[in-house]
Design an enzyme around this catalytic site. Structure first.
Site, short mmCIF file in Angstrom:
data_model
loop_
_atom_site.label_atom_id
_atom_site.label_comp_id
_atom_site.label_asym_id
_atom_site.label_seq_id
_atom_site.Cartn_x
_atom_site.Cartn_y
_atom_site.Cartn_z
N ASN A 56 0.83 -1.21 0.00
CA ASN A 56 0.00 0.00 0.00
C ASN A 56 0.87 1.25 0.00
O ASN A 56 1.93 1.30 0.61
CB ASN A 56 -0.98 0.00 1.18
CG ASN A 56 -0.35 -0.17 2.54
OD1 ASN A 56 0.65 -0.87 2.69
ND2 ASN A 56 -0.93 0.46 3.55
N GLU A 69 -3.28 -4.58 -3.02
CA GLU A 69 -3.83 -5.41 -4.10
C GLU A 69 -3.78 -4.65 -5.43
O GLU A 69 -3.43 -5.19 -6.48
CB GLU A 69 -5.28 -5.81 -3.78
CG GLU A 69 -5.44 -6.65 -2.53
CD GLU A 69 -5.65 -5.83 -1.27
OE1 GLU A 69 -5.13 -4.70 -1.16
OE2 GLU A 69 -6.33 -6.36 -0.37
N CYS A 105 -10.96 -3.12 -4.12
CA CYS A 105 -9.97 -4.11 -4.56
C CYS A 105 -10.63 -5.39 -5.03
O CYS A 105 -10.13 -6.05 -5.96
CB CYS A 105 -8.97 -4.40 -3.44
SG CYS A 105 -7.75 -3.06 -3.30
N1 THU Z 1 -5.17 -1.53 2.73
C1 THU Z 1 -4.64 -2.33 1.75
O1 THU Z 1 -3.61 -2.01 1.17
N2 THU Z 1 -5.29 -3.47 1.43
C2 THU Z 1 -6.35 -3.98 2.11
O2 THU Z 1 -6.82 -5.06 1.80
C3 THU Z 1 -6.94 -3.21 3.22
C4 THU Z 1 -6.43 -1.82 3.38
C5 THU Z 1 -4.43 -0.33 3.14
C6 THU Z 1 -4.98 0.97 2.71
C7 THU Z 1 -4.40 1.91 3.77
O3 THU Z 1 -3.11 2.30 3.37
C8 THU Z 1 -4.29 1.04 5.00
O4 THU Z 1 -4.37 -0.30 4.55
C9 THU Z 1 -5.35 1.30 6.04
O5 THU Z 1 -6.60 1.21 5.49
#
Ligand code: THU
Length: 146
Positions: A56, A69, A105
């Site tokens: 992320n 994702e 996602c």
């Molecule tokens: N996040 C993801 O990267 N994937 C997920 O499946 C859930 C949430 C990230 C987005 C943000 O940077 C952090 O987790 C908190 O929501």
């Protein structure tokens, strides 16, 4: 659609390992939630079933944050082109938290997968939960043919 291909325990472990490595690179100064995702691609004539990972990447505006994702899928298309097909997805985080792919996602994964595609995510007790994309997104948007 591409038939569901059995995913071996070794492939699941490799997906989780690659996702963990990607999560180490997380840019998450706002949430401090470090997420990694890895996708297993269908093998084709050019390569074995490759694994591509992402993490992320947050933003000061918050809403511009890219999920792990989404990053993994953008990376896979960049590396292997627009015909990629996803045959499994694993999501992990370094926070010891339960974590399912967000709604956006799920729709993004579906673009390159199908409802039978297995998805592995961390459950409430730290164990990996196995489900399918169709379970996570039962009423997906589909663009109707003209
Ligand atoms: N996040 C993801 O990267 N994937 C997920 O499946 C859930 C949430 C990230 C987005 C943000 O940077 C952090 O987790 C908190 O929501």
């Amino acid at each position: 659609p591409m038939p569901a291909r059995p995913v071996t325990p070794a492939e699941i472990a490799a997906l989780q390992q690659r996702a963990l490595e990607a999560a180490q690179h997380s840019y998450s100064p706002y949430s401090h939630f470090r997420v990694g995702a890895a996708i297993l691609l269908h093998p084709d004539d050019r390569q074995e079933g490759a694994i591509v990972a992402g993490t992320n990447v947050e933003n000061a505006s918050y809403r511009l944050t890219s999920c792990a994702e989404q990053a993994a899928i953008a990376m896979a298309v960049t590396l292997y082109g627009p015909a990629i097909r996803i045959c499994a997805v694993a999501v992990v985080n370094l926070n010891g938290a339960a974590c399912m792919p967000c709604g956006a996602c799920r729709q993004t994964i579906l673009e390159f997968a199908n409802p039978e595609t297995p998805v592995f995510y961390p459950g409430a007790n730290g164990e990996a939960v196995a489900t399918t994309l169709g379970e996570l997104l039962p009423a997906a948007f589909r663009l109707s043919p003209e």
